[in-house]
Design an enzyme around this catalytic site. Structure first.
Site, PDB file in Angstrom:
ATOM      1  N   SER A  12       0.817  -1.213   0.000  1.00  0.00           N
ATOM      2  CA  SER A  12       0.000   0.000   0.000  1.00  0.00           C
ATOM      3  C   SER A  12       0.850   1.262   0.000  1.00  0.00           C
ATOM      4  O   SER A  12       1.626   1.498  -0.911  1.00  0.00           O
ATOM      5  CB  SER A  12      -0.959  -0.048   1.196  1.00  0.00           C
ATOM      6  OG  SER A  12      -1.944   0.935   1.117  1.00  0.00           O
TER       7      SER A  12
ATOM      8  N   ASP B  92      -2.327   6.170  -3.483  1.00  0.00           N
ATOM      9  CA  ASP B  92      -1.149   5.560  -2.893  1.00  0.00           C
ATOM     10  C   ASP B  92      -0.717   4.387  -3.763  1.00  0.00           C
ATOM     11  O   ASP B  92      -1.264   4.174  -4.847  1.00  0.00           O
ATOM     12  CB  ASP B  92      -1.410   5.149  -1.436  1.00  0.00           C
ATOM     13  CG  ASP B  92      -2.419   4.024  -1.319  1.00  0.00           C
ATOM     14  OD1 ASP B  92      -3.230   3.852  -2.256  1.00  0.00           O
ATOM     15  OD2 ASP B  92      -2.429   3.330  -0.295  1.00  0.00           O
TER      16      ASP B  92
ATOM     17  N   ASP C 142      -5.738   2.049  -3.030  1.00  0.00           N
ATOM     18  CA  ASP C 142      -6.940   1.821  -2.238  1.00  0.00           C
ATOM     19  C   ASP C 142      -7.304   3.048  -1.404  1.00  0.00           C
ATOM     20  O   ASP C 142      -8.314   3.046  -0.708  1.00  0.00           O
ATOM     21  CB  ASP C 142      -6.807   0.575  -1.352  1.00  0.00           C
ATOM     22  CG  ASP C 142      -5.735   0.694  -0.279  1.00  0.00           C
ATOM     23  OD1 ASP C 142      -4.953   1.666  -0.307  1.00  0.00           O
ATOM     24  OD2 ASP C 142      -5.672  -0.195   0.594  1.00  0.00           O
TER      25      ASP C 142
END
Length: 474
Positions: A110, A252, A256
């Site tokens: 992430s 990012d 998400d």
């Protein structure tokens, strides 16, 4: 033994904590748990044929060998694997559902720096796993590493692996179908964080009619989240001003989450995005239960804004999985986090930064109002967040000295502010958050509490009793 799964899958430095051996073992365990159609209560009892998994990744260099390990672990346990290539996490979740797969796997850390990576699993339907299923996978993984093996498939019984990069078009079609208003006439700067959405997000905004200026969309495997994206908004702000854009959208690494900047280059965080979308959905009649779900980290100003708008707020522990659990339990359609994870449950099963950006831009286009004007529905109270590293985060709820310091800060703030301490679910640190009417007061109290945490939570130091409810671990 420490639990492998954190708040968002299994995460660590690739080739140090997250090795190829661990990835292969977890995949094999997941194949036995999530691919067991006779045991999972998801409507697949009695189904025939091999289980199917969708496996995607972000562009980190380590994702190449970790994906290979995951695919090997799955196919070696008789799971057919669909590889769509580099795609956002929400795209893998969507495709898990759209392709009627038994489960999905995403390789990504992430917003974390490039050396990190992670493994996220999705159950049938593209939903994140509940704790109970993660525990079953971990238990099975421990069994495999202890030498307990099932009979493995051979010959025609092993899983087959197919590349299906064309399925990305299905995700783009899905995004287009969710858009309530076209973006014609808007100029939007999009920062893709050199991440998983570097190709697909610009395409989605262009299809919606926007003039798109793209930055941070040249991934080389090493530059993901590096000085760009939702964790570094300065380049986006500068680009919005340079191109006289209406707004900017920052994603990012795995797309998400989404943050934004207005036409003046000022940040619009996840709380404000959530507030804008809550009002829009209430007006459209799609805010089910007239309720929005957020975490305890949401700014106090968000809570006050929702009260003024007559919208009920439900709050959860930190982590979009807990937001999703509350939304599912209550039948609610909108929830999210200050960090930019926003879940529009009518259209997605997890946070989707590209979708969030599209919905936010659609609100600007539909109303003819600026993003700054729309975001003005919420006045953000000064909030200071200090990350305390090098401490034993597991003891954040055990120190009486830290509890006393929190209680003193809360007495000083009264009802005008709040204090929150929590151990990070994805990083080795403790977060100290203070909100106050005055920025200087918030900074002073946060720094004081951070120093107490450093002293009280020094690794190896003895615990000093238990704390009261002032300190919350999340």
């Amino acid at each position: 033994m420490a639990r492998l799964f954190g708040t968002d899958g299994v995460r660590g430095v690739a080739n140090v904590e997250l090795t190829a051996e661990l990835a292969l073992g977890l995949a094999a365990a997941a194949a036995e748990v999530l691919g067991d159609r006779d045991r999972l209560p998801d409507g697949t009892d009695g189904a025939t044929g091999r289980p199917v998994a969708v496996v995607g990744r972000d562009p980190r260099a380590s994702g190449e060998f970790l994906e290979a390990a995951v695919v090997a672990g799955l196919a070696g346990r008789g799971v057919d694997v669909i590889r769509p290539g580099v795609l956002p996490t929400p795209a893998v979740a969507h495709l898990t559902d759209a392709l009627d797969a038994d489960f999905g796997v995403m390789l990504s850390a992430s917003h974390n720096p490039m050396p990190d990576n992670g493994i996220k699993f999705f159950a049938r339907g593209g939903r994140k796993l509940p704790d109970a299923l993660e525990d079953r996978i971990e238990e099975r993984y421990r069994g495999l590493t202890d030498g307990t093996h099932r009979d493995l498939p051979v010959g025609a019984g092993v899983g087959r692996v197919v590349e299906r990069t064309e399925v990305a078009e299905r995700y783009l079609d899905h995004l287009a179908s969710a858009l309530p208003h076209r973006l014609d006439g808007l100029t939007i700067v999009l920062d893709a964080a050199h991440g998983a959405a570097s190709t697909i997000a610009p395409a989605a905004f262009e299809r919606a009619g926007a003039r798109v200026v793209t930055i941070g969309a040249e991934p080389d495997g090493l530059n993901i989240n590096d000085g760009c994206g939702s964790t570094h908004l300065a380049p986006l702000s500068a680009a919005v001003l340079e191109h006289d854009a209406d707004l900017g959208i920052a994603l990012d690494g795995d797309a998400d989450r989404c943050l934004a900047v207005d036409a003046a280059g000022e940040e619009v965080d996840g709380d404000r995005i959530l507030a804008v979308l809550a009002v829009a959905m209430r007006e459209a009649g799609t805010l089910r239960g007239n309720t929005v779900v957020a975490t305890v980290m949401s700014n106090l100003g968000f809570k006050l804004a929702m009260e003024r708008e007559g919208i009920e707020l439900r709050q959860t522990a930190v982590g979009d999985r807990y937001v999703l659990e509350e939304m599912t339990a209550g039948g609610f359609t909108l929830g999210g986090e200050q960090s930019g994870h926003v879940i529009a449950l009518d259209h997605a099963t997890t946070g989707d930064g590209t979708l969030t950006g599209l919905l936010l831009a659609a609100r600007v286009a539909a109303t003819g109002r600026s993003l700054a004007d729309l975001a003005g529905v919420m006045t953000r109270l000064p909030q200071v967040l200090v990350n305390v590293r090098g401490v034993d985060k597991a003891r954040v709820g055990e120190s009486a000295g830290l509890a006393a310091a929190v209680a003193a800060a809360e007495r000083e703030l009264g009802s005008d502010g709040r204090v929150l301490l929590r151990s990070s679910g994805t990083e080795p640190l403790v977060r100290v958050m203070v909100e106050a009417p005055d920025a200087g007061q918030a900074r002073r109290l946060a720094d004081e509490l951070a120093e107490v945490a450093r002293v009280e939570l020094t690794p190896g130091a003895a615990a000093h009793g238990s704390v009261n409810g002032s300190v919350r671990a999340g």
